[in-house]
Structure formats: C-alpha cells, structure tokens
Design a protein around this motif. Sequence first.
Motif, PDB file in Angstrom:
ATOM      1  N   VAL A  54      31.021  13.718  48.835  1.00 16.17           N
ATOM      2  CA  VAL A  54      30.306  13.879  47.570  1.00 16.17           C
ATOM      3  C   VAL A  54      31.045  13.095  46.508  1.00 16.17           C
ATOM      4  CG1 VAL A  54      31.427  16.085  46.979  1.00 16.17           C
ATOM      5  CG2 VAL A  54      29.186  15.522  46.008  1.00 16.17           C
ATOM      6  N   ARG A  55      30.258  12.371  45.725  1.00 18.45           N
ATOM      7  CA  ARG A  55      30.828  11.516  44.692  1.00 18.45           C
ATOM      8  C   ARG A  55      30.340  11.996  43.325  1.00 18.45           C
ATOM      9  NH1 ARG A  55      29.198   6.565  48.446  1.00 18.45           N
ATOM     10  NH2 ARG A  55      31.218   6.157  49.394  1.00 18.45           N
ATOM     11  N   ILE A  56      31.276  12.252  42.426  1.00 15.39           N
ATOM     12  CA  ILE A  56      30.936  12.517  41.036  1.00 15.39           C
ATOM     13  C   ILE A  56      31.066  11.182  40.320  1.00 15.39           C
ATOM     14  CG2 ILE A  56      31.559  13.729  38.929  1.00 15.39           C
ATOM     15  CD1 ILE A  56      32.543  16.045  40.622  1.00 15.39           C
ATOM     16  N   VAL A  57      29.968  10.728  39.696  1.00 15.04           N
ATOM     17  CA  VAL A  57      29.918   9.368  39.174  1.00 15.04           C
ATOM     18  C   VAL A  57      29.460   9.331  37.721  1.00 15.04           C
ATOM     19  CG1 VAL A  57      29.529   8.343  41.447  1.00 15.04           C
ATOM     20  CG2 VAL A  57      27.559   9.016  40.063  1.00 15.04           C
ATOM     21  N   SER A  58      29.996   8.379  36.993  1.00 15.73           N
ATOM     22  CA  SER A  58      29.528   8.106  35.645  1.00 15.73           C
ATOM     23  C   SER A  58      28.265   7.255  35.744  1.00 15.73           C
ATOM     24  CB  SER A  58      30.589   7.342  34.851  1.00 15.73           C
ATOM     25  OG  SER A  58      31.771   8.102  34.748  1.00 15.73           O
ATOM     26  N   GLU A  59      27.354   7.480  34.805  1.00 14.04           N
ATOM     27  CA  GLU A  59      26.148   6.659  34.736  1.00 14.04           C
ATOM     28  C   GLU A  59      26.064   6.025  33.350  1.00 14.04           C
ATOM     29  OE1 GLU A  59      23.165   9.623  35.870  1.00 14.04           O
ATOM     30  OE2 GLU A  59      23.020   8.612  37.816  1.00 14.04           O
ATOM     31  N   PRO A  60      25.641   4.768  33.271  1.00 15.76           N
ATOM     32  CA  PRO A  60      25.282   3.936  34.410  1.00 15.76           C
ATOM     33  C   PRO A  60      26.491   3.679  35.310  1.00 15.76           C
ATOM     34  CG  PRO A  60      25.240   2.642  32.378  1.00 15.76           C
ATOM     35  CD  PRO A  60      25.516   4.063  31.995  1.00 15.76           C
ATOM     36  N   LEU A  61      26.191   3.424  36.574  1.00 13.04           N
ATOM     37  CA  LEU A  61      27.254   3.243  37.559  1.00 13.04           C
ATOM     38  C   LEU A  61      28.106   2.023  37.245  1.00 13.04           C
ATOM     39  CD1 LEU A  61      25.364   3.851  40.947  1.00 13.04           C
ATOM     40  CD2 LEU A  61      26.578   5.518  39.522  1.00 13.04           C
ATOM     41  N   SER A  62      29.394   2.137  37.508  1.00 17.09           N
ATOM     42  CA  SER A  62      30.277   0.971  37.446  1.00 17.09           C
ATOM     43  C   SER A  62      29.890   0.029  38.581  1.00 17.09           C
ATOM     44  CB  SER A  62      31.731   1.407  37.609  1.00 17.09           C
ATOM     45  OG  SER A  62      31.951   1.885  38.935  1.00 17.09           O
ATOM     46  N   LYS A  91      29.695  18.932  34.082  1.00 16.03           N
ATOM     47  CA  LYS A  91      30.505  19.330  32.927  1.00 16.03           C
ATOM     48  C   LYS A  91      30.918  20.792  32.934  1.00 16.03           C
ATOM     49  CE  LYS A  91      26.455  19.757  29.961  1.00 16.03           C
ATOM     50  NZ  LYS A  91      25.494  19.168  30.873  1.00 16.03           N
ATOM     51  N   ASP A  92      30.158  21.650  33.609  1.00 14.32           N
ATOM     52  CA  ASP A  92      30.498  23.069  33.630  1.00 14.32           C
ATOM     53  C   ASP A  92      31.192  23.498  34.922  1.00 14.32           C
ATOM     54  OD1 ASP A  92      28.109  22.591  35.049  1.00 14.32           O
ATOM     55  OD2 ASP A  92      27.439  24.654  34.758  1.00 14.32           O
ATOM     56  N   LEU A  93      31.539  22.528  35.753  1.00 16.35           N
ATOM     57  CA  LEU A  93      32.198  22.837  37.026  1.00 16.35           C
ATOM     58  C   LEU A  93      33.710  22.681  36.907  1.00 16.35           C
ATOM     59  CD1 LEU A  93      29.860  20.923  39.506  1.00 16.35           C
ATOM     60  CD2 LEU A  93      29.797  23.345  38.879  1.00 16.35           C
ATOM     61  N   ALA A 139      35.428  24.639  45.696  1.00 18.10           N
ATOM     62  CA  ALA A 139      35.064  23.727  44.605  1.00 18.10           C
ATOM     63  C   ALA A 139      34.145  22.619  45.107  1.00 18.10           C
ATOM     64  CB  ALA A 139      36.324  23.129  43.969  1.00 18.10           C
ATOM     65  N   VAL A 140      34.499  22.016  46.243  1.00 18.18           N
ATOM     66  CA  VAL A 140      33.679  20.934  46.783  1.00 18.18           C
ATOM     67  C   VAL A 140      32.310  21.469  47.196  1.00 18.18           C
ATOM     68  CG1 VAL A 140      33.482  19.181  48.587  1.00 18.18           C
ATOM     69  CG2 VAL A 140      35.680  19.557  47.452  1.00 18.18           C
ATOM     70  N   GLU A 141      32.263  22.654  47.746  1.00 18.81           N
ATOM     71  CA  GLU A 141      30.976  23.245  48.138  1.00 18.81           C
ATOM     72  C   GLU A 141      30.077  23.446  46.918  1.00 18.81           C
ATOM     73  OE1 GLU A 141      27.905  24.452  50.386  1.00 18.81           O
ATOM     74  OE2 GLU A 141      29.790  23.663  51.185  1.00 18.81           O
ATOM     75  N   THR A 142      30.633  23.897  45.824  1.00 19.58           N
ATOM     76  CA  THR A 142      29.853  24.072  44.598  1.00 19.58           C
ATOM     77  C   THR A 142      29.313  22.733  44.112  1.00 19.58           C
ATOM     78  OG1 THR A 142      31.117  26.030  43.984  1.00 19.58           O
ATOM     79  CG2 THR A 142      29.956  24.898  42.208  1.00 19.58           C
ATOM     80  N   ILE A 143      30.156  21.718  44.143  1.00 15.16           N
ATOM     81  CA  ILE A 143      29.734  20.370  43.750  1.00 15.16           C
ATOM     82  C   ILE A 143      28.638  19.889  44.699  1.00 15.16           C
ATOM     83  CG2 ILE A 143      30.495  17.965  43.537  1.00 15.16           C
ATOM     84  CD1 ILE A 143      33.339  19.235  42.878  1.00 15.16           C
ATOM     85  N   TRP A 144      28.836  20.089  45.990  1.00 11.41           N
ATOM     86  CA  TRP A 144      27.882  19.659  47.010  1.00 11.41           C
ATOM     87  C   TRP A 144      26.504  20.274  46.769  1.00 11.41           C
ATOM     88  CZ3 TRP A 144      27.773  16.072  50.716  1.00 11.41           C
ATOM     89  CH2 TRP A 144      26.784  16.168  51.706  1.00 11.41           C
TER      90      TRP A 144
END
Length: 156
Positions: A54-62, A91-93, A139-144
Amino acid sequence: MHLELRDSYMLDDPAFLAWQDGQRPDPADRSSWWGGWHDAVSQATARGVVVRRVRIVSEPLSDYVRYEYDTTFTNIAAGEQVRWLPRRQAKDLLVPGTDLWVFDEETVLFHHFTGDGQLAEDGREYVSDPALAKHCADAVETIWQRAVPHDEYRPA
C-alpha cells in the motif's frame, strides 16, 4: 504487508531514468522486466502467502510515483496486491514514520532513506518484536482498508 510513504526513491535508478526518457516496459514482453523480486513474490504467493503493498501518495503524483504507478503491473503479475491512498485521505490515520514490511507476527523490516531518497547505508533495520509487529500490522491494515485497489485508482 509493505507500506510505502515517500514521493520519491533512488532518483538515479536506471529504470526510472529510462522511464523519464519515455521508455515504457512492455507488459507482453515479460522477459524484459521480470526479475528476482518477481520470482520471490511469485513463489511466496504460490505457497499461499498474501503479499500486499500500500502506497500513501501525494497528489498530483510526483514523477517517481507516476513511474511506480505505470510499472505496478509487474507487481501484480508476480502476485502482489497493490493499493493507493492519497495522502489527504490519510490525515486522520496514525501512520508509521517510515516505510516498512511486516513479515509475520514478530518481524518488521524498516527502511530508512536519506532526504534525497537513497536507502541509507544502514537503511535496513530488522526488528523482532511481537508487540511492534502487531502495532505496525494493525496500522497497515487500517491504511489498506481505506486505500483504493490499483485497478480502480486514477492518479490526479
């Protein structure tokens, strides 16, 4: 479980540089992009291991994350499941501070990078700690659960 948090990694990677020059891997020419990593994932998933990234990414993507997006078909071909979460939706994770792999109920591999995206000289830190592994896995499961599957994610 693999968590990726950075917007760029190893900007001197020859594959990334080729992508920047317009070269794209051909999904039909597997021999041109399949490598040892793909073998390892494929063998693990054949044994019934679920491999998730799982990738947490800024948008627009780099540019680098767009490169990752364009080449994620290779991860999927090997058997990985991949999801994307726009950073604004995280933001709330409570998110671990660095990229990591959770391998089992006690082993976590943390990846430490320099400011310019290079893996630090001592950048691989294996920790054997059941409580920490559970904390990271939760934590990763919540993000997933919040993230968008690769085939549904449309980068901004």
